[in-house]
Design an enzyme around this catalytic site. Sequence first.
Site, PDB file in Angstrom:
ATOM      1  N   ASP A   7       0.389  -1.015  -0.216  1.00 47.57           N
ATOM      2  CA  ASP A   7       0.051  -0.062   0.136  1.00 47.57           C
ATOM      3  C   ASP A   7       1.058   1.033  -0.594  1.00 47.57           C
ATOM      4  O   ASP A   7       1.677   0.693   0.305  1.00 47.57           O
ATOM      5  CB  ASP A   7      -0.963   0.010   1.607  1.00 47.57           C
ATOM      6  CG  ASP A   7      -1.234   1.443   1.577  1.00 47.57           C
ATOM      7  OD1 ASP A   7      -2.801   1.696  -0.099  1.00 47.57           O
ATOM      8  OD2 ASP A   7      -2.714   1.220   2.398  1.00 47.57           O
ATOM      9  N   ASP A   9      -0.543   5.117   1.207  1.00 47.05           N
ATOM     10  CA  ASP A   9      -0.684   5.481   2.191  1.00 47.05           C
ATOM     11  C   ASP A   9      -0.280   5.116   3.842  1.00 47.05           C
ATOM     12  O   ASP A   9      -1.264   4.358   3.927  1.00 47.05           O
ATOM     13  CB  ASP A   9      -1.724   6.975   1.980  1.00 47.05           C
ATOM     14  CG  ASP A   9      -1.227   7.566   0.859  1.00 47.05           C
ATOM     15  OD1 ASP A   9      -0.232   7.903   0.933  1.00 47.05           O
ATOM     16  OD2 ASP A   9      -2.452   7.461   0.412  1.00 47.05           O
TER      17      ASP A   9
END
Length: 191
Positions: A7, A9
């Site tokens: 991922d 953020d």
Amino acid sequence: MKLLILDRDGTLNRSRDDYVASPDEWEALPGALEAVARLNQGGWRVVLVTNQSGIGRGLFDMASLNAIHAKMHRQLAAAGARVEAVFFCPHAPEDACACRKPAPGLFVQVGQRFGFDLSRVPAAGNAVRHVQAAAAAGCPTHLLTTGQSEALRARSGQQPDATSLSTLPPGTQVHDDLSAFADWLLAQPTD
């Protein structure tokens, strides 16, 4: 070749309450760039999958997203690291697309593009929806207790709160951050 899905953020960079909408707002988490470099040196190709609904909501545009990713790639390169590709969902939640996590569409795209059986592609992120999407696509799942998942830590220490973790897919492993995950992954026996 080994492939890993991360991922963005809250995993690689600091997450915000609103959105990372400009290059000035993109700030790498401590040790994250170096963790990617160690993974690369260990033979791992890294790709990112990220929801970017700020585009669909009109909060920033593709030029801004491209500028954010250009800054990210420059900082990764300066740390001796590389991300092979960034797969993103630009849709708002109400668009009900197949690519917005927790739907597995972005992961499926990664598997198709790189020609990998996703059951052999670990996925790590800080949001439960990332882990759910990865599991739905067949990836081994890893939750990092950074960003959104910092709240999963018990108040009296650093161990994750077991009640909060009950929503995770079975078999999900939990790590403090990207650096701890990299240490764990690099210590695993290779096939």
